[in-house]
Each structure stands twice: as structure tokens, then as C-alpha cells.
Design a protein around this motif. Structure first.
Motif, PDB file in Angstrom:
ATOM      1  N   LEU A   1       1.589  -8.388   0.649  1.00  0.00           N
ATOM      2  CA  LEU A   1       1.253  -9.174  -0.540  1.00  0.00           C
ATOM      3  C   LEU A   1      -0.248  -9.421  -0.647  1.00  0.00           C
ATOM      4  CD1 LEU A   1       2.183 -10.808  -2.998  1.00  0.00           C
ATOM      5  CD2 LEU A   1       2.450 -12.768  -1.464  1.00  0.00           C
ATOM      6  N   GLU A   2      -0.887  -9.634   0.485  1.00  0.00           N
ATOM      7  CA  GLU A   2      -2.316  -9.941   0.483  1.00  0.00           C
ATOM      8  C   GLU A   2      -3.150  -8.808  -0.115  1.00  0.00           C
ATOM      9  OE1 GLU A   2      -0.614  -9.714   3.497  1.00  0.00           O
ATOM     10  OE2 GLU A   2       0.071 -11.783   3.420  1.00  0.00           O
ATOM     11  N   SER A   3      -2.734  -7.578   0.107  1.00  0.00           N
ATOM     12  CA  SER A   3      -3.537  -6.447  -0.358  1.00  0.00           C
ATOM     13  C   SER A   3      -3.221  -6.023  -1.791  1.00  0.00           C
ATOM     14  CB  SER A   3      -3.360  -5.252   0.581  1.00  0.00           C
ATOM     15  OG  SER A   3      -2.001  -4.893   0.655  1.00  0.00           O
ATOM     16  N   VAL A   4      -2.084  -6.428  -2.339  1.00  0.00           N
ATOM     17  CA  VAL A   4      -1.745  -6.012  -3.702  1.00  0.00           C
ATOM     18  C   VAL A   4      -1.847  -7.144  -4.723  1.00  0.00           C
ATOM     19  CG1 VAL A   4      -0.225  -4.158  -2.930  1.00  0.00           C
ATOM     20  CG2 VAL A   4       0.741  -6.392  -3.439  1.00  0.00           C
ATOM     21  N   PHE A   5      -2.026  -8.373  -4.275  1.00  0.00           N
ATOM     22  CA  PHE A   5      -2.019  -9.513  -5.195  1.00  0.00           C
ATOM     23  C   PHE A   5      -3.115  -9.411  -6.253  1.00  0.00           C
ATOM     24  CE2 PHE A   5      -2.953 -13.816  -6.579  1.00  0.00           C
ATOM     25  CZ  PHE A   5      -1.688 -14.290  -6.878  1.00  0.00           C
ATOM     26  N   GLY A   6      -4.346  -9.231  -5.835  1.00  0.00           N
ATOM     27  CA  GLY A   6      -5.484  -9.165  -6.761  1.00  0.00           C
ATOM     28  C   GLY A   6      -5.420  -7.985  -7.711  1.00  0.00           C
ATOM     29  N   PRO A   7      -5.248  -6.773  -7.180  1.00  0.00           N
ATOM     30  CA  PRO A   7      -5.173  -5.621  -8.093  1.00  0.00           C
ATOM     31  C   PRO A   7      -4.007  -5.705  -9.078  1.00  0.00           C
ATOM     32  CG  PRO A   7      -5.591  -4.872  -5.865  1.00  0.00           C
ATOM     33  CD  PRO A   7      -5.313  -6.338  -5.779  1.00  0.00           C
ATOM     34  N   MET A   8      -2.866  -6.243  -8.658  1.00  0.00           N
ATOM     35  CA  MET A   8      -1.740  -6.355  -9.574  1.00  0.00           C
ATOM     36  C   MET A   8      -1.989  -7.425 -10.640  1.00  0.00           C
ATOM     37  SD  MET A   8       0.311  -3.992  -8.876  1.00  0.00           S
ATOM     38  CE  MET A   8      -1.053  -3.016  -8.288  1.00  0.00           C
ATOM     39  N   MET A   9      -2.745  -8.458 -10.286  1.00  0.00           N
ATOM     40  CA  MET A   9      -3.108  -9.473 -11.288  1.00  0.00           C
ATOM     41  C   MET A   9      -3.994  -8.834 -12.358  1.00  0.00           C
ATOM     42  SD  MET A   9      -2.906 -12.539 -12.450  1.00  0.00           S
ATOM     43  CE  MET A   9      -2.452 -13.721 -11.219  1.00  0.00           C
ATOM     44  N   ALA A  10      -4.984  -8.069 -11.926  1.00  0.00           N
ATOM     45  CA  ALA A  10      -5.868  -7.396 -12.880  1.00  0.00           C
ATOM     46  C   ALA A  10      -5.091  -6.397 -13.738  1.00  0.00           C
ATOM     47  CB  ALA A  10      -7.003  -6.698 -12.134  1.00  0.00           C
ATOM     48  N   LEU A  11      -4.199  -5.650 -13.119  1.00  0.00           N
ATOM     49  CA  LEU A  11      -3.405  -4.669 -13.858  1.00  0.00           C
ATOM     50  C   LEU A  11      -2.455  -5.351 -14.846  1.00  0.00           C
ATOM     51  CD1 LEU A  11      -2.760  -1.684 -14.237  1.00  0.00           C
ATOM     52  CD2 LEU A  11      -1.064  -1.900 -12.412  1.00  0.00           C
TER      53      LEU A  11
END
Length: 97
Positions: free
Chosen positions: A55-65
Motif C-alpha cells: 500500500l505504501e508504494s501505490v498510494f500516492g501514484p493511485m491518488m494522482a491517477l
């Protein structure tokens, strides 16, 4: 955050000036940005099992996407349903003419 506040301010300013078309467009943009959080949750639930990342590595990019997808969809919707002038007449009424 800042773009959401900007859209809300512009929507408020537009409705005070009785510019209904601009108000509608900025409210659609603001709503789309707020739904970006829900889109991010769905994208995260799909991406984590597919990639095996945490979750830590995908949280930010998925928010932007999620936000980018919603902004794109809202701009397409605005372009498809925009009324001429200041938006005082509904687009369905214009189709009947």
C-alpha cells in the motif's frame, strides 16, 4: 486540495455574478476532484493484487491517477454538455429548437 478550493471559489464567484454556465462547470470539476479519492481506492484494490506491491508504494501514484481520470472525464462531460452564452438555458431546451 488547492485546485479543489480554487474550483469551489470560482463556482461561488460565478453564481454570485449569475453566470450559471461557469458555475456549473466549476462545480462539476470540484465534484470530480472529490470523487478522485473513491477512484483511488478502487484503483488501489485492483493494482495491489496484480502487482504484489504494498500500500505504501501505490498510494500516492493511485491518488494522482484517480484524480487525473476524474478530471479528464469531467472535462469531456463539460465539453459535451456546454451551453452557449452564460448557460442560462438548459442544453435540452436548445436541442428542441
Amino acid at each position: 486540495g488547492p485546485y479543489t478550493l480554487f474550483c469551489l471559489f470560482k463556482a461561488y464567484s460565478s453564481i454570485r455574478a449569475r453566470n450559471f454556465g461557469s458555475h456549473r462547470e466549476f462545480m462539476i470539476r470540484s465534484f470530480a476532484l472529490m470523487l478522485g479519492v473513491a477512484s483511488q481506492r478502487v484503483l488501489t484494490m485492483v493494482i495491489i493484487p496484480l502487482t504484489g506491491l504494498g500500500l505504501e508504494s501505490v498510494f500516492g501514484p493511485m491518488m494522482a491517477l484517480g484524480m487525473a481520470i476524474n478530471i479528464l472525464a469531467s472535462e469531456i462531460w463539460i465539453q459535451l454538455t456546454r451551453t452557449p452564452g452564460n448557460g442560462n438555458r438548459h442544453w435540452r431546451e436548445l436541442d428542441a429548437i
